[in-house]
Design an enzyme around this catalytic site. Structure first.
Site, PDB file in Angstrom:
ATOM      1  CB  ILE A  97      70.823   2.508  -4.565  1.00  0.00           C
ATOM      2  CG1 ILE A  97      69.294   2.246  -5.128  1.00  0.00           C
ATOM      3  CG2 ILE A  97      70.851   3.513  -3.664  1.00  0.00           C
ATOM      4  CD1 ILE A  97      68.518   1.571  -3.951  1.00  0.00           C
ATOM      5  CG  ASN A 112      68.979   9.006 -11.958  1.00  0.00           C
ATOM      6  OD1 ASN A 112      69.662   8.138 -12.636  1.00  0.00           O
ATOM      7  ND2 ASN A 112      67.952   8.637 -11.341  1.00  0.00           N
ATOM      8  CB  THR A 113      67.543  10.518 -16.660  1.00  0.00           C
ATOM      9  OG1 THR A 113      66.292  10.640 -17.401  1.00  0.00           O
ATOM     10  CG2 THR A 113      68.123   9.357 -17.237  1.00  0.00           C
ATOM     11  CG  HIS A 114      62.932   7.924 -11.804  1.00  0.00           C
ATOM     12  ND1 HIS A 114      63.471   6.773 -11.429  1.00  0.00           N
ATOM     13  CD2 HIS A 114      61.636   8.236 -11.544  1.00  0.00           C
ATOM     14  CE1 HIS A 114      62.344   6.079 -10.939  1.00  0.00           C
ATOM     15  NE2 HIS A 114      61.420   6.847 -11.059  1.00  0.00           N
ATOM     16  N   GLY A 148      68.849   9.557  -0.793  1.00  0.00           N
ATOM     17  CA  GLY A 148      67.681   8.837  -0.753  1.00  0.00           C
ATOM     18  C   GLY A 148      67.648   8.111  -2.197  1.00  0.00           C
ATOM     19  CG  ASP A 150      65.003   7.253  -8.137  1.00  0.00           C
ATOM     20  OD1 ASP A 150      65.839   7.654  -8.526  1.00  0.00           O
ATOM     21  OD2 ASP A 150      64.316   6.018  -8.224  1.00  0.00           O
TER      22      ASP A 150
HETATM   23  C1  GRF Z   1      65.772   5.022 -18.783  1.00  0.00           C
HETATM   24  O1  GRF Z   1      64.381   5.162 -18.989  1.00  0.00           O
HETATM   25  C2  GRF Z   1      66.315   5.364 -17.264  1.00  0.00           C
HETATM   26  O2  GRF Z   1      65.400   6.346 -16.747  1.00  0.00           O
HETATM   27  C3  GRF Z   1      65.971   4.150 -16.564  1.00  0.00           C
HETATM   28  O3  GRF Z   1      66.366   3.264 -17.421  1.00  0.00           O
HETATM   29  C4  GRF Z   1      66.210   3.474 -18.871  1.00  0.00           C
HETATM   30  C5  GRF Z   1      67.475   3.380 -19.677  1.00  0.00           C
HETATM   31  O4  GRF Z   1      67.603   3.606 -20.785  1.00  0.00           O
HETATM   32  N1  GRF Z   1      66.407   4.227 -15.415  1.00  0.00           N
HETATM   33  P1  GRF Z   1      68.882   3.178 -21.874  1.00  0.00           P
HETATM   34  O5  GRF Z   1      69.589   2.269 -21.255  1.00  0.00           O
HETATM   35  O6  GRF Z   1      69.473   4.629 -21.611  1.00  0.00           O
HETATM   36  O7  GRF Z   1      68.336   3.051 -23.041  1.00  0.00           O
END
Ligand code: GRF
Length: 202
Positions: A97, A112-114, A148, A150
């Protein structure tokens, strides 16, 4: 050309997708640095592409805020998060975080990607939590990081059906197959001004 810095903690397959996209002629962004909180295996993708890398470990600092300050300085050394052309920081599998002071410096140019359909299943175990809740569908969210966990404004989402009896590892792998192109396209849209970040002028 949008300058991007990517932050990772693990295998870096999302980073690899961004590096591959940025190597294509006409892609409107370039990756200027890749940072990590640990000696992540994914850093090798950046090194192979000739992109500078750095590691800033939280355990080397007295507080999370101090770690965030050093991380911010490392990014700024690469020209990201500073000046009239601050670029974009992409957290792609960074399993930390980011402290509030860091977020205030970079947001909304901090995304960020989640691996879930936020606001459902925030936190570090999003795939496991979606399975445990008996969901039949989950997905991926690219969002602006706020203070926060996510909770920041959603930019793009994609849905993934959960298959009966699927394991966490299998589901996460299928999510990542959707996640990688979604992240690349979101970055492209930000770079082209098609997607305007909250609080910025279109
Ligand atoms: C992804 O699914 C991301 O959203 C999550 O961890 C994973 C990372 O995958 N927080 P990588 O290291 O990009 O293969």
């Amino acid at each position: 050309m949008l300058k991007i810095a990517v932050l990772i903690s693990g295998g870096g397959s999302n980073l690899k997708a961004l590096l591959d996209a940025a190597a294509e002629p006409g892609f409107p962004a370039r990756i200027v640095a890749v940072g990590s909180d640990t000696q992540a295996t994914g850093l090798a993708y950046a090194q192979a592409a000739g992109v500078p890398t750095f590691v800033v470990r939280p355990s080397d600092y007295g507080s999370r805020e101090e770690w965030g300050q050093v991380l911010a300085a490392a990014l700024q050394e690469h020209g990201v998060g500073t000046g009239p052309d601050p670029g974009l920081v992409v957290s792609a599998g960074l399993m930390r975080i980011l402290p509030a002071g860091f977020v205030r410096l970079f947001s909304p140019r901090l995304i960020n990607t989640h691996p879930a359909l936020l606001p459902l299943f925030p936190g570090a175990h999003a795939v496991r939590d979606a399975l445990a809740a008996g969901e039949t569908e989950t997905g991926v969210t690219v969002h602006v990081i706020d203070e926060g966990v996510d909770t920041g404004p959603v930019l793009r989402q994609a849905r993934v059906a959960i298959l009966p009896g699927e394991t966490e590892a299998d589901l996460h792998e299928r999510i990542k197959q959707i996640e990688r192109p979604l992240l690349v396209e979101t970055v492209r849209e930000i770079a082209e001004g098609i997607l305007v970040l909250p609080g910025e002028l279109g």
